[in-house]
Design a protein around this motif. Structure first.
Motif, PDB file in Angstrom:
ATOM      1  N   VAL A  38       0.838  -1.202   0.000  1.00 24.30           N
ATOM      2  CA  VAL A  38       0.000   0.000   0.000  1.00 24.30           C
ATOM      3  C   VAL A  38       0.873   1.252   0.000  1.00 24.30           C
ATOM      4  CG1 VAL A  38      -1.631   1.342   1.392  1.00 24.30           C
ATOM      5  CG2 VAL A  38      -2.000  -1.111   1.046  1.00 24.30           C
ATOM      6  N   GLY A  39       1.895   1.274   0.868  1.00 29.55           N
ATOM      7  CA  GLY A  39       2.779   2.434   0.939  1.00 29.55           C
ATOM      8  C   GLY A  39       3.519   2.695  -0.355  1.00 29.55           C
ATOM      9  N   ALA A  40       4.003   1.641  -1.002  1.00 32.10           N
ATOM     10  CA  ALA A  40       4.750   1.810  -2.253  1.00 32.10           C
ATOM     11  C   ALA A  40       3.837   2.262  -3.379  1.00 32.10           C
ATOM     12  CB  ALA A  40       5.444   0.500  -2.615  1.00 32.10           C
ATOM     13  N   ALA A  41       2.679   1.609  -3.521  1.00 36.23           N
ATOM     14  CA  ALA A  41       1.770   1.962  -4.611  1.00 36.23           C
ATOM     15  C   ALA A  41       1.271   3.394  -4.477  1.00 36.23           C
ATOM     16  CB  ALA A  41       0.602   0.982  -4.644  1.00 36.23           C
ATOM     17  N   ARG A  42       0.948   3.801  -3.262  1.00 34.59           N
ATOM     18  CA  ARG A  42       0.494   5.179  -3.058  1.00 34.59           C
ATOM     19  C   ARG A  42       1.627   6.176  -3.237  1.00 34.59           C
ATOM     20  NH1 ARG A  42      -3.705   4.344   2.062  1.00 34.59           N
ATOM     21  NH2 ARG A  42      -5.419   3.477   0.801  1.00 34.59           N
ATOM     22  N   GLY A  43       2.850   5.667  -3.211  1.00 36.61           N
ATOM     23  CA  GLY A  43       3.998   6.520  -3.509  1.00 36.61           C
ATOM     24  C   GLY A  43       4.227   6.705  -4.995  1.00 36.61           C
ATOM     25  N   GLY A  44       3.361   6.113  -5.818  1.00 34.85           N
ATOM     26  CA  GLY A  44       3.411   6.371  -7.245  1.00 34.85           C
ATOM     27  C   GLY A  44       4.355   5.480  -8.032  1.00 34.85           C
ATOM     28  N   VAL A  45       4.650   4.270  -7.536  1.00 33.80           N
ATOM     29  CA  VAL A  45       5.524   3.360  -8.271  1.00 33.80           C
ATOM     30  C   VAL A  45       4.778   2.055  -8.550  1.00 33.80           C
ATOM     31  CG1 VAL A  45       7.637   4.338  -7.311  1.00 33.80           C
ATOM     32  CG2 VAL A  45       6.545   2.419  -6.139  1.00 33.80           C
ATOM     33  N   GLU A 127      -9.568  -5.387  -0.485  1.00 37.03           N
ATOM     34  CA  GLU A 127     -10.087  -4.054  -0.794  1.00 37.03           C
ATOM     35  C   GLU A 127      -9.014  -2.982  -0.631  1.00 37.03           C
ATOM     36  OE1 GLU A 127     -14.740  -4.759   0.632  1.00 37.03           O
ATOM     37  OE2 GLU A 127     -13.354  -3.599   1.890  1.00 37.03           O
ATOM     38  N   LEU A 128      -8.272  -3.061   0.468  1.00 39.30           N
ATOM     39  CA  LEU A 128      -7.249  -2.059   0.733  1.00 39.30           C
ATOM     40  C   LEU A 128      -6.160  -2.099  -0.326  1.00 39.30           C
ATOM     41  CD1 LEU A 128      -6.039   0.107   2.584  1.00 39.30           C
ATOM     42  CD2 LEU A 128      -5.005  -1.735   3.938  1.00 39.30           C
ATOM     43  N   LEU A 129      -5.733  -3.289  -0.701  1.00 39.50           N
ATOM     44  CA  LEU A 129      -4.686  -3.428  -1.710  1.00 39.50           C
ATOM     45  C   LEU A 129      -5.166  -2.903  -3.058  1.00 39.50           C
ATOM     46  CD1 LEU A 129      -1.783  -4.603  -1.890  1.00 39.50           C
ATOM     47  CD2 LEU A 129      -2.820  -6.629  -2.904  1.00 39.50           C
ATOM     48  N   ALA A 130      -6.381  -3.268  -3.446  1.00 40.92           N
ATOM     49  CA  ALA A 130      -6.911  -2.811  -4.730  1.00 40.92           C
ATOM     50  C   ALA A 130      -7.055  -1.288  -4.761  1.00 40.92           C
ATOM     51  CB  ALA A 130      -8.260  -3.479  -5.001  1.00 40.92           C
ATOM     52  N   ALA A 131      -7.505  -0.711  -3.651  1.00 37.41           N
ATOM     53  CA  ALA A 131      -7.685   0.741  -3.602  1.00 37.41           C
ATOM     54  C   ALA A 131      -6.362   1.484  -3.708  1.00 37.41           C
ATOM     55  CB  ALA A 131      -8.405   1.127  -2.304  1.00 37.41           C
ATOM     56  N   SER A 132      -5.276   0.852  -3.315  1.00 35.39           N
ATOM     57  CA  SER A 132      -3.967   1.506  -3.357  1.00 35.39           C
ATOM     58  C   SER A 132      -3.376   1.539  -4.761  1.00 35.39           C
ATOM     59  CB  SER A 132      -2.987   0.777  -2.423  1.00 35.39           C
ATOM     60  OG  SER A 132      -2.554  -0.453  -2.993  1.00 35.39           O
ATOM     61  N   GLY A 133      -3.843   0.624  -5.620  1.00 37.65           N
ATOM     62  CA  GLY A 133      -3.276   0.519  -6.958  1.00 37.65           C
ATOM     63  C   GLY A 133      -2.217  -0.557  -7.100  1.00 37.65           C
ATOM     64  N   ALA A 134      -1.881  -1.234  -6.024  1.00 44.26           N
ATOM     65  CA  ALA A 134      -0.917  -2.336  -6.099  1.00 44.26           C
ATOM     66  C   ALA A 134      -1.581  -3.562  -6.725  1.00 44.26           C
ATOM     67  CB  ALA A 134      -0.381  -2.675  -4.716  1.00 44.26           C
ATOM     68  N   ARG A 135      -0.786  -4.371  -7.415  1.00 47.94           N
ATOM     69  CA  ARG A 135      -1.271  -5.635  -7.959  1.00 47.94           C
ATOM     70  C   ARG A 135      -0.807  -6.779  -7.056  1.00 47.94           C
ATOM     71  NH1 ARG A 135       0.910  -7.216 -12.507  1.00 47.94           N
ATOM     72  NH2 ARG A 135       2.700  -5.835 -12.316  1.00 47.94           N
ATOM     73  N   VAL A 136      -1.449  -7.941  -7.224  1.00 51.23           N
ATOM     74  CA  VAL A 136      -1.121  -9.074  -6.362  1.00 51.23           C
ATOM     75  C   VAL A 136      -1.024 -10.342  -7.194  1.00 51.23           C
ATOM     76  CG1 VAL A 136      -3.544  -9.529  -5.789  1.00 51.23           C
ATOM     77  CG2 VAL A 136      -1.747 -10.330  -4.255  1.00 51.23           C
ATOM     78  N   LEU A 137      -0.061 -11.188  -6.868  1.00 47.53           N
ATOM     79  CA  LEU A 137       0.063 -12.537  -7.426  1.00 47.53           C
ATOM     80  C   LEU A 137      -0.031 -13.508  -6.266  1.00 47.53           C
ATOM     81  CD1 LEU A 137       0.658 -14.502  -9.773  1.00 47.53           C
ATOM     82  CD2 LEU A 137       3.102 -14.205  -9.256  1.00 47.53           C
ATOM     83  N   LEU A 138      -1.124 -14.248  -6.196  1.00 44.25           N
ATOM     84  CA  LEU A 138      -1.337 -15.225  -5.135  1.00 44.25           C
ATOM     85  C   LEU A 138      -0.852 -16.603  -5.571  1.00 44.25           C
ATOM     86  CD1 LEU A 138      -4.922 -14.097  -4.048  1.00 44.25           C
ATOM     87  CD2 LEU A 138      -2.742 -13.447  -3.018  1.00 44.25           C
ATOM     88  N   HIS A 139      -0.802 -17.513  -4.639  1.00 47.16           N
ATOM     89  CA  HIS A 139      -0.350 -18.883  -4.907  1.00 47.16           C
ATOM     90  C   HIS A 139       1.031 -18.898  -5.556  1.00 47.16           C
ATOM     91  CE1 HIS A 139      -4.251 -20.526  -3.795  1.00 47.16           C
ATOM     92  NE2 HIS A 139      -4.843 -19.671  -4.607  1.00 47.16           N
ATOM     93  N   ALA A 140       1.925 -18.086  -5.050  1.00 46.07           N
ATOM     94  CA  ALA A 140       3.290 -18.024  -5.588  1.00 46.07           C
ATOM     95  C   ALA A 140       4.269 -18.055  -4.425  1.00 46.07           C
ATOM     96  CB  ALA A 140       3.482 -16.774  -6.428  1.00 46.07           C
ATOM     97  N   TRP A 141       5.253 -18.921  -4.511  1.00 44.96           N
ATOM     98  CA  TRP A 141       6.174 -19.204  -3.411  1.00 44.96           C
ATOM     99  C   TRP A 141       7.584 -18.813  -3.826  1.00 44.96           C
ATOM    100  CZ3 TRP A 141       4.720 -22.877   0.761  1.00 44.96           C
ATOM    101  CH2 TRP A 141       5.743 -23.094   1.676  1.00 44.96           C
ATOM    102  N   VAL A 142       8.274 -18.037  -2.981  1.00 45.20           N
ATOM    103  CA  VAL A 142       9.656 -17.657  -3.270  1.00 45.20           C
ATOM    104  C   VAL A 142      10.526 -18.912  -3.346  1.00 45.20           C
ATOM    105  CG1 VAL A 142      11.695 -16.437  -2.433  1.00 45.20           C
ATOM    106  CG2 VAL A 142       9.423 -15.411  -2.182  1.00 45.20           C
ATOM    107  N   ALA A 143      11.267 -19.050  -4.455  1.00 48.35           N
ATOM    108  CA  ALA A 143      12.098 -20.233  -4.654  1.00 48.35           C
ATOM    109  C   ALA A 143      13.587 -19.909  -4.674  1.00 48.35           C
ATOM    110  CB  ALA A 143      11.713 -20.931  -5.957  1.00 48.35           C
ATOM    111  N   ASP A 144      13.962 -18.732  -5.201  1.00 49.60           N
ATOM    112  CA  ASP A 144      15.380 -18.406  -5.318  1.00 49.60           C
ATOM    113  C   ASP A 144      15.507 -16.934  -5.685  1.00 49.60           C
ATOM    114  OD1 ASP A 144      18.100 -18.750  -5.289  1.00 49.60           O
ATOM    115  OD2 ASP A 144      18.168 -20.218  -6.906  1.00 49.60           O
ATOM    116  N   VAL A 145      16.712 -16.431  -5.632  1.00 47.70           N
ATOM    117  CA  VAL A 145      17.009 -15.088  -6.127  1.00 47.70           C
ATOM    118  C   VAL A 145      18.216 -15.167  -7.047  1.00 47.70           C
ATOM    119  CG1 VAL A 145      16.114 -13.999  -4.025  1.00 47.70           C
ATOM    120  CG2 VAL A 145      18.562 -14.439  -4.234  1.00 47.70           C
ATOM    121  N   LEU A 146      18.273 -14.281  -7.998  1.00 51.74           N
ATOM    122  CA  LEU A 146      19.447 -14.110  -8.840  1.00 51.74           C
ATOM    123  C   LEU A 146      20.015 -12.730  -8.565  1.00 51.74           C
ATOM    124  CD1 LEU A 146      18.296 -15.639 -12.264  1.00 51.74           C
ATOM    125  CD2 LEU A 146      19.538 -16.747 -10.389  1.00 51.74           C
ATOM    126  N   MET A 147      21.322 -12.662  -8.366  1.00 49.29           N
ATOM    127  CA  MET A 147      21.971 -11.423  -7.959  1.00 49.29           C
ATOM    128  C   MET A 147      22.604 -10.710  -9.148  1.00 49.29           C
ATOM    129  SD  MET A 147      21.258 -11.655  -4.743  1.00 49.29           S
ATOM    130  CE  MET A 147      22.243 -10.326  -4.005  1.00 49.29           C
TER     131      MET A 147
END
Length: 466
Positions: A38-45, A127-147
């Protein structure tokens, strides 16, 4: 001589689809992740929130906690809701759905907590997330990172029902609770007091069919009745139960189980085998407690086990080493920090073997029994900044805290505060083209105030009494 290294399989190389590129990627949809998005989306990014379950809320929904702690503080003897901003907005939406209790007093009026219905929480979070403008991906599990070559994170790899995928971002916010992203990125972290002595997890339970008139204030009598049952030979895994009604007075919640390893130590929430064994043990303990309630507690004679949540409740696993690490002394001394992004008003609540121990801020009561302490400590921006990496922030129970500090600030109130600060700070840093740790603290604080947050500084107007 046998090797301690487990056998392994070498996977063939594969090409992983890049499914999105955003400014801010938030991993984990609990109170910290929700507030961060919410904070990031309302910050315009451009903001994307990734969550492992099909709903938001973290331990508050997935583990059936059904109770907000840390929203309030006892400020010089007056209970006030000190968590404002995104957390307060969520409460308003839960209340509008008819799923929020009024705050109830704890410890003889020394503190307050607030119960809610998990279904209403899930809808309100959507509702709160949608009102902020942020998008969401559910059913997704962090598996790794690439640096990247400069030591920052390039992409986070996730596993989904559509297969493995990659998401690239400019700033990442780890709100997984277990610090999964930070650990994969090589951020230093700690566990418990010695790598193993973490707080014990619990399986929460909801109880239906209670006669509220006969039950009355059952929470005042459950301890003595448990002791009487123990004198007859019954055994409970933990003392200090929580038994309270929900919005519907015929529905109650219980927080009474405790999950241990075979050697008696706490279950490690990052160990799949330990988690698997603990889930079934938690259900066994819940069923045992239901038998006690029906037999020994007036008003519960015809009660039934209404719900067990999708997972057990984890209190502590990894805690990153941040630019600052919040300590138990900071909590007990009501510490102030110039880079505060909000406050924690909850005492140290340490779940130890068989019991729960509370430790209160120094001066909470004076010699005459009156509250003398201001009742809260600041949460500094630096505790969200992991050492050694510039495009990652960590918020929630895996932020920079010691075991004792985390025993207080891990609750939902502090997580809302940390998350909103992380999201707001990430957006500001992107707009200015600088790493978050170079962001002027005063600018971040001004932006948080504009978003309704309460920072606990001397010139901030106190929230009204509850």
């Amino acid at each position: 001589m046998s090797s301690t290294i487990p056998p392994s399989i070498t996977e063939p190389a594969r090409r992983t689809p890049l499914i999105d590129e955003v400014d801010v990627l938030v991993l984990g949809g609990g109170p910290a992740g929700l507030a961060a998005a919410v904070g990031a989306a309302r910050g315009g990014v451009r903001t994307l929130l990734v969550e492992r379950y099909g709903f938001l809320g973290g331990m508050g929904t997935a583990a059936g906690v059904t109770n907000f702690c840390g929203l309030h503080a006892n400020v010089h003897g007056v209970l006030r809701q000190v968590v404002q901003g995104a957390g307060a907005e969520l409460l308003e939406r839960i209340d509008a759905l008819g799923g929020l209790n009024t705050p109830h007093l704890l410890f003889g009026g020394r503190m307050a907590a607030q119960a809610y219905d998990t279904a209403a929480y899930k809808v309100a979070a959507d509702e709160l997330l949608a009102a902020s403008g942020a998008r969401v991906l559910l059913h997704a599990w962090v598996a790794d990172v690439l640096m990247r070559e400069d030591g920052g994170i390039d992409v986070v790899m996730v596993e989904t029902k559509s297969g493995r995928a990659a998401i690239r971002a400019r700033q990442f916010i780890d709100c997984t609770g277990d610090g999964d992203v930070a650990a994969l990125a090589g951020v230093p972290y700690e566990k418990g007091t010695d790598g193993q002595a973490m707080m014990y997890p619990s399986t929460m339970m909801r109880i239906g069919g209670v006669d509220p008139v006969r039950a009355g204030e059952a929470w005042r009598h459950v301890v003595e009745r448990m002791r009487a049952a123990e004198a007859r030979g019954e055994r409970f895994a933990r003392q200090g139960p929580i038994l309270r009604p929900q919005k519907n007075p015929a529905e109650w919640r219980a927080n009474v189980t405790q999950l241990a390893r075979p050697d008696g130590g706490p279950v490690d929430g990052t160990d799949a085998w330990q988690l698997s064994a603990a889930e079934s043990e938690g259900r066994r303990q819940a069923a045992q407690f239901m038998g006690f309630l029906r037999r020994d507690m007036p008003g519960f004679e015809h009660a039934y086990l209404l719900d067990l949540p999708p997972q057990l409740g984890i209190r502590e696993t990894r805690r990153i080493v941040g630019d600052y690490v919040l300590t138990e002394d900071d909590v007990l001394a009501c510490a102030s920090f110039e880079d505060t992004v909000g406050v924690n008003g909850w005492p140290v609540e340490e779940h130890m073997a068989g019991r729960v121990e509370f430790r209160w801020p120094h001066g909470t009561q004076d010699a005459a029994g009156r509250a003398a302490s201001r009742g809260y400590n600041h949460l500094p921006w630096r505790m969200l900044l992991p050492q050694g990496i510039d495009n990652l922030l960590v918020a929630g129970r895996c932020a920079g805290m010691t075991h004792g500090g985390q025993s207080a600030a891990r609750v939902s109130g502090g997580c809302f505060v940390m998350g909103q600060a992380a999201g707001t700070g990430a957006a500001l840093a992107i707009h200015r083209g600088i790493p978050p740790r170079r962001l002027p603290t005063r600018d971040l604080q001004d932006e948080l105030r504009r978003a309704g947050a309460w920072l606990g500084l001397d010139d901030d107007t106190l929230p009204p009494p509850i």
